[in-house]
Design a protein around this motif. Sequence first.
Motif, PDB file in Angstrom:
ATOM      1  N   ASP A   3       0.739  -1.278  -0.028  1.00 52.52           N
ATOM      2  CA  ASP A   3       0.185  -0.078  -0.110  1.00 52.52           C
ATOM      3  C   ASP A   3       0.957   1.005  -0.129  1.00 52.52           C
ATOM      4  OD1 ASP A   3      -2.200  -1.688   0.040  1.00 52.52           O
ATOM      5  OD2 ASP A   3      -2.628  -1.485   2.113  1.00 52.52           O
ATOM      6  N   VAL A   4       0.919   1.978  -0.947  1.00 47.55           N
ATOM      7  CA  VAL A   4       1.368   3.421  -1.008  1.00 47.55           C
ATOM      8  C   VAL A   4       0.388   4.477  -0.913  1.00 47.55           C
ATOM      9  CG1 VAL A   4       2.684   4.767  -2.328  1.00 47.55           C
ATOM     10  CG2 VAL A   4       2.975   2.507  -2.679  1.00 47.55           C
ATOM     11  N   LYS A   5       0.447   5.370   0.257  1.00 47.79           N
ATOM     12  CA  LYS A   5      -0.559   6.398   0.249  1.00 47.79           C
ATOM     13  C   LYS A   5      -0.220   7.456  -0.708  1.00 47.79           C
ATOM     14  CE  LYS A   5      -2.688   5.308   4.220  1.00 47.79           C
ATOM     15  NZ  LYS A   5      -4.259   5.019   4.116  1.00 47.79           N
ATOM     16  N   TYR A   6      -1.324   7.853  -1.299  1.00 45.37           N
ATOM     17  CA  TYR A   6      -1.165   8.924  -2.277  1.00 45.37           C
ATOM     18  C   TYR A   6      -1.282  10.266  -1.819  1.00 45.37           C
ATOM     19  CZ  TYR A   6      -2.960  12.129  -5.882  1.00 45.37           C
ATOM     20  OH  TYR A   6      -3.066  13.267  -6.583  1.00 45.37           O
ATOM     21  N   THR A   7      -0.256  11.069  -2.284  1.00 44.65           N
ATOM     22  CA  THR A   7      -0.321  12.440  -1.862  1.00 44.65           C
ATOM     23  C   THR A   7      -0.020  13.208  -3.251  1.00 44.65           C
ATOM     24  OG1 THR A   7       1.096  11.934  -0.107  1.00 44.65           O
ATOM     25  CG2 THR A   7       1.133  14.318  -0.800  1.00 44.65           C
ATOM     26  N   PRO A   8      -1.127  14.204  -3.672  1.00 45.70           N
ATOM     27  CA  PRO A   8      -1.206  14.906  -4.870  1.00 45.70           C
ATOM     28  C   PRO A   8       0.208  15.553  -5.241  1.00 45.70           C
ATOM     29  CG  PRO A   8      -3.189  15.233  -3.520  1.00 45.70           C
ATOM     30  CD  PRO A   8      -2.062  14.359  -2.541  1.00 45.70           C
ATOM     31  N   ALA A   9       0.586  15.600  -6.397  1.00 46.11           N
ATOM     32  CA  ALA A   9       1.956  16.123  -6.671  1.00 46.11           C
ATOM     33  C   ALA A   9       1.472  17.970  -6.686  1.00 46.11           C
ATOM     34  CB  ALA A   9       2.108  15.803  -8.048  1.00 46.11           C
ATOM     35  N   VAL A 172      -4.728   0.543 -14.120  1.00 42.70           N
ATOM     36  CA  VAL A 172      -4.573   1.512 -15.196  1.00 42.70           C
ATOM     37  C   VAL A 172      -3.335   1.035 -15.957  1.00 42.70           C
ATOM     38  CG1 VAL A 172      -3.870   3.932 -15.846  1.00 42.70           C
ATOM     39  CG2 VAL A 172      -5.322   3.390 -13.772  1.00 42.70           C
ATOM     40  N   PHE A 173      -3.469   0.758 -17.157  1.00 37.16           N
ATOM     41  CA  PHE A 173      -2.588   0.148 -18.210  1.00 37.16           C
ATOM     42  C   PHE A 173      -2.325   1.427 -19.294  1.00 37.16           C
ATOM     43  CE2 PHE A 173      -4.688  -3.477 -16.637  1.00 37.16           C
ATOM     44  CZ  PHE A 173      -3.648  -4.703 -16.481  1.00 37.16           C
ATOM     45  N   THR A 174      -1.068   1.472 -19.327  1.00 41.80           N
ATOM     46  CA  THR A 174      -0.539   2.448 -20.333  1.00 41.80           C
ATOM     47  C   THR A 174       0.599   1.921 -21.213  1.00 41.80           C
ATOM     48  OG1 THR A 174      -1.120   4.493 -19.082  1.00 41.80           O
ATOM     49  CG2 THR A 174       0.634   4.837 -20.994  1.00 41.80           C
ATOM     50  N   ALA A 175       0.352   1.615 -22.435  1.00 44.50           N
ATOM     51  CA  ALA A 175       1.495   1.539 -23.357  1.00 44.50           C
ATOM     52  C   ALA A 175       2.094   2.443 -24.171  1.00 44.50           C
ATOM     53  CB  ALA A 175       0.833   0.397 -24.592  1.00 44.50           C
ATOM     54  N   VAL A 176       3.428   2.364 -24.376  1.00 42.63           N
ATOM     55  CA  VAL A 176       4.139   3.548 -24.975  1.00 42.63           C
ATOM     56  C   VAL A 176       5.038   2.809 -26.183  1.00 42.63           C
ATOM     57  CG1 VAL A 176       5.984   5.510 -24.589  1.00 42.63           C
ATOM     58  CG2 VAL A 176       4.550   4.634 -22.832  1.00 42.63           C
ATOM     59  N   ALA A 177       4.764   3.641 -27.284  1.00 40.00           N
ATOM     60  CA  ALA A 177       5.520   2.903 -28.474  1.00 40.00           C
ATOM     61  C   ALA A 177       6.651   4.220 -28.757  1.00 40.00           C
ATOM     62  CB  ALA A 177       4.789   2.503 -29.621  1.00 40.00           C
ATOM     63  N   GLU A 198       1.659  -1.019 -15.611  1.00 39.33           N
ATOM     64  CA  GLU A 198       0.682  -1.233 -14.975  1.00 39.33           C
ATOM     65  C   GLU A 198       0.572  -0.753 -13.435  1.00 39.33           C
ATOM     66  OE1 GLU A 198      -1.462  -5.422 -12.860  1.00 39.33           O
ATOM     67  OE2 GLU A 198      -0.350  -5.332 -14.404  1.00 39.33           O
ATOM     68  N   THR A 199      -0.515   0.191 -13.211  1.00 43.15           N
ATOM     69  CA  THR A 199      -0.570   0.693 -11.655  1.00 43.15           C
ATOM     70  C   THR A 199      -1.914   0.360 -11.197  1.00 43.15           C
ATOM     71  OG1 THR A 199       0.674   2.614 -12.341  1.00 43.15           O
ATOM     72  CG2 THR A 199      -0.704   2.840 -10.396  1.00 43.15           C
ATOM     73  N   ALA A 200      -1.892   0.075  -9.999  1.00 38.36           N
ATOM     74  CA  ALA A 200      -3.124  -0.439  -9.405  1.00 38.36           C
ATOM     75  C   ALA A 200      -3.647   0.847  -8.378  1.00 38.36           C
ATOM     76  CB  ALA A 200      -2.977  -1.517  -8.147  1.00 38.36           C
ATOM     77  N   VAL A 201      -4.886   1.114  -8.529  1.00 38.18           N
ATOM     78  CA  VAL A 201      -5.463   2.398  -7.901  1.00 38.18           C
ATOM     79  C   VAL A 201      -6.871   2.257  -6.974  1.00 38.18           C
ATOM     80  CG1 VAL A 201      -6.366   4.750  -8.275  1.00 38.18           C
ATOM     81  CG2 VAL A 201      -4.792   3.890  -9.627  1.00 38.18           C
ATOM     82  N   LYS A 202      -6.909   2.518  -5.808  1.00 39.18           N
ATOM     83  CA  LYS A 202      -7.861   2.106  -4.969  1.00 39.18           C
ATOM     84  C   LYS A 202      -8.715   3.619  -4.424  1.00 39.18           C
ATOM     85  CE  LYS A 202      -9.050  -0.208  -0.778  1.00 39.18           C
ATOM     86  NZ  LYS A 202      -9.995   0.528  -0.088  1.00 39.18           N
ATOM     87  N   PHE A 203      -9.979   3.396  -4.888  1.00 40.55           N
ATOM     88  CA  PHE A 203     -10.868   4.573  -4.558  1.00 40.55           C
ATOM     89  C   PHE A 203     -11.183   4.391  -2.941  1.00 40.55           C
ATOM     90  CE2 PHE A 203     -13.500   5.992  -8.666  1.00 40.55           C
ATOM     91  CZ  PHE A 203     -12.086   6.312  -9.106  1.00 40.55           C
ATOM     92  N   GLU A 240      -7.709   6.627  -2.548  1.00 43.96           N
ATOM     93  CA  GLU A 240      -7.206   6.523  -1.223  1.00 43.96           C
ATOM     94  C   GLU A 240      -5.776   6.055  -1.317  1.00 43.96           C
ATOM     95  OE1 GLU A 240      -7.579   3.087   2.324  1.00 43.96           O
ATOM     96  OE2 GLU A 240      -9.233   3.292   0.923  1.00 43.96           O
ATOM     97  N   LYS A 241      -5.242   5.330  -2.339  1.00 47.14           N
ATOM     98  CA  LYS A 241      -3.861   5.053  -2.450  1.00 47.14           C
ATOM     99  C   LYS A 241      -3.793   4.439  -3.739  1.00 47.14           C
ATOM    100  CE  LYS A 241      -4.646   1.917   1.047  1.00 47.14           C
ATOM    101  NZ  LYS A 241      -4.730   1.055   2.024  1.00 47.14           N
ATOM    102  N   ILE A 242      -2.351   4.159  -4.225  1.00 47.26           N
ATOM    103  CA  ILE A 242      -1.903   3.631  -5.590  1.00 47.26           C
ATOM    104  C   ILE A 242      -0.961   2.792  -5.163  1.00 47.26           C
ATOM    105  CG2 ILE A 242      -2.752   5.722  -6.777  1.00 47.26           C
ATOM    106  CD1 ILE A 242       0.005   6.284  -7.464  1.00 47.26           C
ATOM    107  N   ASP A 243      -0.567   1.738  -6.196  1.00 46.16           N
ATOM    108  CA  ASP A 243       0.531   0.666  -6.028  1.00 46.16           C
ATOM    109  C   ASP A 243       1.142   1.011  -7.815  1.00 46.16           C
ATOM    110  OD1 ASP A 243       2.422  -1.129  -5.520  1.00 46.16           O
ATOM    111  OD2 ASP A 243       0.893  -2.901  -5.585  1.00 46.16           O
ATOM    112  N   GLY A 244       2.253   1.882  -7.566  1.00 46.85           N
ATOM    113  CA  GLY A 244       2.913   1.908  -8.942  1.00 46.85           C
ATOM    114  C   GLY A 244       3.248   3.021  -9.259  1.00 46.85           C
TER     115      GLY A 244
END
Length: 286
Positions: A3-9, A172-177, A198-203, A240-244
Motif C-alpha cells: 500500500d502506497v499512500k497517495y499524496t497529490p503532486a 491502469v494500463f499505459t502502453a508507450v511506443a 501497470e498501476t493499481a489504484v484504490k478509490f 485512497e492509495k496507489i501501487d505503482g
Amino acid sequence: MVDVKYTPAPSEPSPSDPPPSYTTASAQPTPSTISASLPSRGPPIPRPPLPLELPALSMLRGKRVVLASASPRRKQLLAQIGLTQLETIPSPLPEDLPHTLAPFEYVLQTATRKAQAVYAQEINNEAKGEPALVLAADTVVVSASGMILEKPRSEREHVAMLRRGSGGWHKVFTAVAVMRPLESLREPGYAMETIVEETAVKFDQAAVTDDLITAYVKTREGADKAGGYGIQGIGSILIEKIDGSFDNVVGLPLRATLQLIEKVVTHDEEEEDEAAAGVYDDEEDD
C-alpha cells in the motif's frame, strides 16, 4: 501488494522560460537596494529546473520530435524531461480494437498502431523533413471485474464508470511506443521499442459516495480521460492509495518512457548489421 499512500503532486511551473544562469542571478540587484523604490509584489515566481543533460535528449534537440497524441497531460510530462518543442500530431486511426483482447495486449496494439500511422504519414514530409522520433501512448482503466474503461461518452456513462471503480481497486494500463528512422535501408527502416506499465489504484470506499461522484462528474474534469477521472486534479479526492507509477495513471509513465527514448535513440545499427552478417555467413557454411 504494497500500500502506497497517495499524496497529490504540487502544480508544476511552465517549462517555457529557462532559469537564470548563476552569473546572471548573482548580478541581480539585492532586495535591500530596490525595496525602497519598488512596491512589494509577493514571493518570487519559482523557475523550472535546468534540462536533463543526457546524451539521448541532447541528440534530439533541434530535431523533429512528434507526439502522436492530442493529450495535454502527456505533452506536459514530456516537457518535464526537456522535450518542450514537441509537434503534436494525433493518429488518424480509429481506436476500435475489440475489448475481448487482454488489457495488456489492447493498449500495446493501440499504441503501436498510433505510432506507425503517424510515422508513415510524416516520414516523407517534404516541408519539414522526416521526424527524429515519434512517440505514441494509449491508456485504459480496467475495473475489478476486468472491464476495459476508456473515456466516458456521456454524463450517464461517466457516473456509471466511476461507480464501478468506487468498489475498491482497479488497474491502469499505459502502453508507450517509440520509433525513429534508421539511416540504413534495412527493413523495416525504423527502430521501435515498446513497454506496458501497470498501476493499481484504490478509490476511498467510505468517502466516494453517489453525491461525490455526481458532483465530480459535473466538473467535467474527467470527461476526456480514460476511467473518467484525473488523478492529478480534482479527481485526487476519489483516491485512497496507489501501487505503482503516479505518472502512469496521468497517462504516461515518465521513467519508463525516458528509458525507451534512450534505447531507441542510441540504437546501434552497426551492431545489428554485424550480427545479421554473422547469421548469413553461418547459413552459407551450413
